[in-house]
Design an enzyme around this catalytic site. Structure first.
Site, PDB file in Angstrom:
ATOM      1  N   GLU A 146      -6.768   7.780   3.983  1.00  0.00           N
ATOM      2  CA  GLU A 146      -7.865   7.225   4.784  1.00  0.00           C
ATOM      3  C   GLU A 146      -8.203   8.188   5.904  1.00  0.00           C
ATOM      4  O   GLU A 146      -7.273   8.666   6.571  1.00  0.00           O
ATOM      5  CB  GLU A 146      -7.460   5.862   5.346  1.00  0.00           C
ATOM      6  CG  GLU A 146      -7.284   4.824   4.252  1.00  0.00           C
ATOM      7  CD  GLU A 146      -6.936   3.420   4.777  1.00  0.00           C
ATOM      8  OE1 GLU A 146      -6.937   3.221   6.008  1.00  0.00           O
ATOM      9  OE2 GLU A 146      -6.662   2.551   3.957  1.00  0.00           O
TER      10      GLU A 146
ATOM     11  N   ARG B 181      -2.243  -2.153   1.649  1.00  0.00           N
ATOM     12  CA  ARG B 181      -2.259  -0.727   1.991  1.00  0.00           C
ATOM     13  C   ARG B 181      -2.538   0.024   0.695  1.00  0.00           C
ATOM     14  O   ARG B 181      -2.128  -0.430  -0.384  1.00  0.00           O
ATOM     15  CB  ARG B 181      -0.896  -0.268   2.549  1.00  0.00           C
ATOM     16  CG  ARG B 181      -0.579  -0.735   3.952  1.00  0.00           C
ATOM     17  CD  ARG B 181      -1.412  -0.009   5.010  1.00  0.00           C
ATOM     18  NE  ARG B 181      -1.081  -0.398   6.366  1.00  0.00           N
ATOM     19  CZ  ARG B 181      -1.701  -1.337   7.079  1.00  0.00           C
ATOM     20  NH1 ARG B 181      -2.706  -2.010   6.551  1.00  0.00           N
ATOM     21  NH2 ARG B 181      -1.339  -1.602   8.318  1.00  0.00           N
TER      22      ARG B 181
ATOM     23  N   HIS C 125     -11.542   0.056   5.438  1.00  0.00           N
ATOM     24  CA  HIS C 125     -10.442  -0.598   6.166  1.00  0.00           C
ATOM     25  C   HIS C 125     -10.989  -1.450   7.332  1.00  0.00           C
ATOM     26  O   HIS C 125     -10.666  -1.209   8.498  1.00  0.00           O
ATOM     27  CB  HIS C 125      -9.436   0.451   6.677  1.00  0.00           C
ATOM     28  CG  HIS C 125      -8.074  -0.114   6.932  1.00  0.00           C
ATOM     29  ND1 HIS C 125      -6.913   0.594   6.731  1.00  0.00           N
ATOM     30  CD2 HIS C 125      -7.676  -1.336   7.396  1.00  0.00           C
ATOM     31  CE1 HIS C 125      -5.871  -0.149   7.055  1.00  0.00           C
ATOM     32  NE2 HIS C 125      -6.319  -1.330   7.453  1.00  0.00           N
TER      33      HIS C 125
HETATM   34  N1  NAD Z   1      -6.920  -4.469   5.300  1.00  0.00           N
HETATM   35  C1  NAD Z   1      -6.613  -4.709   6.560  1.00  0.00           C
HETATM   36  O1  NAD Z   1      -7.372  -4.431   7.496  1.00  0.00           O
HETATM   37  C2  NAD Z   1      -5.310  -5.384   6.861  1.00  0.00           C
HETATM   38  C3  NAD Z   1      -5.232  -6.214   7.970  1.00  0.00           C
HETATM   39  C4  NAD Z   1      -4.024  -6.820   8.228  1.00  0.00           C
HETATM   40  C5  NAD Z   1      -2.951  -6.625   7.401  1.00  0.00           C
HETATM   41  N2  NAD Z   1      -3.049  -5.798   6.348  1.00  0.00           N
HETATM   42  C6  NAD Z   1      -1.901  -5.596   5.456  1.00  0.00           C
HETATM   43  O2  NAD Z   1      -1.497  -6.857   4.956  1.00  0.00           O
HETATM   44  C7  NAD Z   1      -0.102  -6.981   5.050  1.00  0.00           C
HETATM   45  C8  NAD Z   1       0.290  -8.440   5.137  1.00  0.00           C
HETATM   46  O3  NAD Z   1      -0.076  -8.984   6.376  1.00  0.00           O
HETATM   47  P1  NAD Z   1       0.408 -10.460   6.805  1.00  0.00           P
HETATM   48  O4  NAD Z   1       0.018 -10.635   8.208  1.00  0.00           O
HETATM   49  O5  NAD Z   1      -0.046 -11.456   5.800  1.00  0.00           O
HETATM   50  O6  NAD Z   1       1.972 -10.267   6.719  1.00  0.00           O
HETATM   51  P2  NAD Z   1       3.089 -11.368   6.441  1.00  0.00           P
HETATM   52  O7  NAD Z   1       4.381 -10.724   6.770  1.00  0.00           O
HETATM   53  O8  NAD Z   1       2.732 -12.644   7.097  1.00  0.00           O
HETATM   54  O9  NAD Z   1       2.989 -11.598   4.863  1.00  0.00           O
HETATM   55  C9  NAD Z   1       3.415 -10.692   3.919  1.00  0.00           C
HETATM   56  C10 NAD Z   1       3.959 -11.482   2.737  1.00  0.00           C
HETATM   57  O10 NAD Z   1       4.252 -10.578   1.685  1.00  0.00           O
HETATM   58  C11 NAD Z   1       5.471 -10.982   1.076  1.00  0.00           C
HETATM   59  N3  NAD Z   1       6.101  -9.853   0.396  1.00  0.00           N
HETATM   60  C12 NAD Z   1       6.716  -8.789   0.931  1.00  0.00           C
HETATM   61  N4  NAD Z   1       7.192  -7.971  -0.044  1.00  0.00           N
HETATM   62  C13 NAD Z   1       6.840  -8.545  -1.218  1.00  0.00           C
HETATM   63  C14 NAD Z   1       7.038  -8.197  -2.569  1.00  0.00           C
HETATM   64  N5  NAD Z   1       7.677  -7.081  -2.916  1.00  0.00           N
HETATM   65  N6  NAD Z   1       6.556  -9.040  -3.527  1.00  0.00           N
HETATM   66  C15 NAD Z   1       5.931 -10.172  -3.193  1.00  0.00           C
HETATM   67  N7  NAD Z   1       5.717 -10.555  -1.925  1.00  0.00           N
HETATM   68  C16 NAD Z   1       6.162  -9.749  -0.946  1.00  0.00           C
HETATM   69  C17 NAD Z   1       6.302 -11.533   2.227  1.00  0.00           C
HETATM   70  O11 NAD Z   1       7.301 -12.404   1.743  1.00  0.00           O
HETATM   71  C18 NAD Z   1       5.252 -12.228   3.066  1.00  0.00           C
HETATM   72  O12 NAD Z   1       5.112 -13.597   2.722  1.00  0.00           O
HETATM   73  C19 NAD Z   1       0.253  -6.134   6.268  1.00  0.00           C
HETATM   74  O13 NAD Z   1       1.592  -5.695   6.239  1.00  0.00           O
HETATM   75  C20 NAD Z   1      -0.718  -4.990   6.181  1.00  0.00           C
HETATM   76  O14 NAD Z   1      -0.182  -3.946   5.391  1.00  0.00           O
HETATM   77  C21 NAD Z   1      -4.213  -5.162   6.058  1.00  0.00           C
HETATM   78  O1  DGY Z   2      -2.174  -3.922   9.577  1.00  0.00           O
HETATM   79  C1  DGY Z   2      -3.192  -4.224  10.191  1.00  0.00           C
HETATM   80  O2  DGY Z   2      -3.189  -4.981  11.182  1.00  0.00           O
HETATM   81  C2  DGY Z   2      -4.526  -3.708   9.732  1.00  0.00           C
HETATM   82  O3  DGY Z   2      -4.429  -2.818   8.711  1.00  0.00           O
HETATM   83  C3  DGY Z   2      -5.389  -3.229  10.836  1.00  0.00           C
HETATM   84  O4  DGY Z   2      -5.055  -1.939  11.213  1.00  0.00           O
END
Ligand code: NAD
Ligand code: DGY
Length: 324
Positions: A266, A237, A285
């Protein structure tokens, strides 16, 4: 009587069909200044909400006295005030895992684009600047066999590690809240402190959720720790990075380049300094934005919603309180 549900994001017809079997549906393809006032009126009667990006906080919940389930069509849920939802007995759900491969593909694409200057050189060709054989001025840096540091080794982080390790022969470092022995074994990933990761990595990829602990996780100090040849990728994010510090680091060549999918604001404002930097790859995004994956996410969100409205524990329930 069927529960009343509001969907506030464009979803596939098959998802709407499924929802209509179980719910009385009000559908907005998007919320904007025109539709928002009617949406708020309908909120007063709604039992379920499904969409993405909307800030679901105390002020909004005050207007939704019958709400039982909020189903996010995203894995990130920083838009939800989870303690407030739990206090009101409202279930919240997200859509993990179905998007891991697609987001990881996007991140690899951004990494390659930044390292090999693909977007910059695409503009160079289209602007008619390709007048003779390219030379060092147009060279990039290799991705294969370099060191990739992943901060946030969750579902998406692991899918990035898989591609980087098997596809590109990269050496994987990671930093996470807890160690992940499974990924250490599968991808020879080495756990290290954040400072060590920043100092050792050729590519630093940020993939944590946005939480109070991760706001501006990467700032001036962290960019200074990175190699001058480092490429920074943000797929988490926008608020996890200090954008002013990022612009400074890119302008002053403290790091080589950045690849960004997410921004503090955004859509990113047209006059944002990041957009005038050739060494920043900026995409809007698009992490999970493929037909197949957005469809999978919406279907999963609908299943979560229906399950919660039936009084079951949805598969991707976020509030710990309900599982006790
Ligand atoms: N760009 C995009 O379109 C997009 C798409 C999907 C997700 N995302 C973002 O990616 C994030 C992660 O998604 P995910 O499915 O892998 O989630 P997830 O929960 O599987 O993984 C997140 C990881 O981050 C770790 N974490 C949390 N806080 C931390 C910290 N302070 N220091 C180090 N590690 C930490 C957690 O332990 C976990 O392993 C989402 O929360 C979202 O914000 C962005
Ligand atoms: O968190 C997510 O799933 C992505 O940012 C898509 O919106």
């Amino acid at each position: 009587m069927k529960p009343k549900v509001i969907v506030y994001k464009k979803v596939d017809l098959s998802v709407l069909h499924l929802l209509r079997e179980h719910c009385e549906l009000t559908y907005y393809e998007k919320l904007d200044a025109e539709t928002y006032p009617t949406f708020v009126k309908q909120l007063h009667h709604a039992h379920g909400l499904m969409g993405s990006g909307l800030k679901v906080d105390k002020a909004l919940l005050e207007q939704a006295p019958h709400l039982k389930v909020v189903s996010n069509i995203s894995v990130g849920y920083d838009n939800l005030d989870l303690p407030e939802l739990s206090a009101r007995g409202i279930m919240a759900t997200n859509t993990p895992n179905v998007l891991n491969d697609t987001v990881a593909d996007t991140i690899m694409g951004i990494m390659l684009a930044a390292a090999r200057r693909i977007t910059e050189l695409d503009r160079y060709v289209k602007d008619g600047k390709w007048k003779s054989q390219i030379g060092e001025k147009e060279f990039g840096v290799d991705v294969h066999h370099k060191t990739l540091g992943i901060i946030g080794m969750g579902g998406i982080g692991a899918s990035i590690a898989q591609r980087a390790y098997f596809g590109f022969g990269m050496n994987i470092l990671y930093h996470n809240r807890s160690r992940k022995p499974e990924y250490e074994q599968k991808y020879s990933a080495r756990y290290c402190s954040m400072d060590e990761l920043l100092q050792q990595s050729d590519f630093v990829c940020l993939m944590t959720p946005l939480t109070p602990e991760t706001v501006k996780l990467i700032g001036e100090r962290e960019f200074k720790l990175m190699k001058k040849s480092a490429i920074f990728i943000n797929g988490s994010r926008g608020a996890t990075v200090d954008e002013d510090a990022l612009v400074h680091a890119l302008k002053n060549k403290e790091i080589l380049a950045a690849g960004l999918d997410v921004y503090l604001q955004e859509p990113v404002p047209e006059d944002h300094p990041l957009l005038s930097l050739e060494n920043a790859v900026t995409v809007p995004h698009i992490g999970s934005a493929t037909y197949e994956t957005r469809m999978g996410m919406a279907m999963l969100a609908a299943e979560n919603l229906i399950s919660g409205l039936r009084g079951e524990l949805p598969p991707n329930l976020l509030n710990k309180e309900f599982s006790k």
